[in-house]
Enzyme design. Structure first.
Site, short mmCIF file in Angstrom:
data_model
loop_
_atom_site.label_atom_id
_atom_site.label_comp_id
_atom_site.label_asym_id
_atom_site.label_seq_id
_atom_site.Cartn_x
_atom_site.Cartn_y
_atom_site.Cartn_z
N CYS A 169 0.93 -1.18 -0.08
CA CYS A 169 -0.01 -0.04 -0.05
C CYS A 169 0.96 1.27 -0.03
O CYS A 169 1.85 1.41 0.97
CB CYS A 169 -0.89 0.11 1.14
SG CYS A 169 -1.76 1.42 1.42
N ASP A 197 -0.43 -5.76 0.64
CA ASP A 197 -1.53 -6.18 0.06
C ASP A 197 -1.59 -7.33 -0.85
O ASP A 197 -0.59 -7.39 -1.80
CB ASP A 197 -2.25 -4.92 -0.89
CG ASP A 197 -2.57 -3.48 -0.30
OD1 ASP A 197 -3.16 -3.67 0.80
OD2 ASP A 197 -2.29 -2.63 -0.86
#
Length: 132
Positions: free
Chosen positions: A47, A54
């Site tokens: 992120c 992620d």
């Protein structure tokens, strides 16, 4: 028997390689386009706001007269592991790179990324490149 040309491929058959942003293709020995689907649950990026990992399920759908060489695709996808990028930008980057790699062989490219739930939100991003 039809035989696709695999000469010149660097990733296929090579030993351990580092992640790379190079996609190799194999032109198919077929007069008509075929539909090809690749999927993985091992795509990772960071992120750009929080730096948290992620995790993504990725689907790559092609209508093409060539295919992506799978080892180069694995190395390509692994190259995002330490990159800070939003899901939307990652999806479009992959769609653009796959479309560029396939060139005139591609008739359609669709990339679908499903980000694993983080913070209670379920996110799926789709990018389509109608090329022919």
């Amino acid at each position: 028997m039809r035989q696709s040309d695999t000469s010149g491929l660097r990733a296929l058959g090579a030993g351990p390689l580092s992640p790379a942003r190079e996609l190799e293709i194999i032109p198919l020995d077929t007069p008509a386009a075929v539909e090809i689907s690749f999927g993985t649950s091992e795509l990772l990026a960071l992120c750009p706001v929080t730096g948290q990992r992620d995790y993504y399920d990725a689907q790559i759908l092609l209508r093409s007269t060539a295919t992506l060489e799978s080892k180069s695709l694995k190395l390509y996808l692994a190259s995002f592991d330490a990159e800070q990028i939003l899901a939307e930008d990652l999806t479009n980057t992959i769609a653009d790179d796959v479309t560029e790699a396939l060139g005139d062989h591609a008739l359609a490219v669709e990339i679908r990324l499903h980000q694993h739930v983080r913070g209670g939100l379920d996110i799926t991003v789709t990018a389509r490149r109608p090329t022919g």
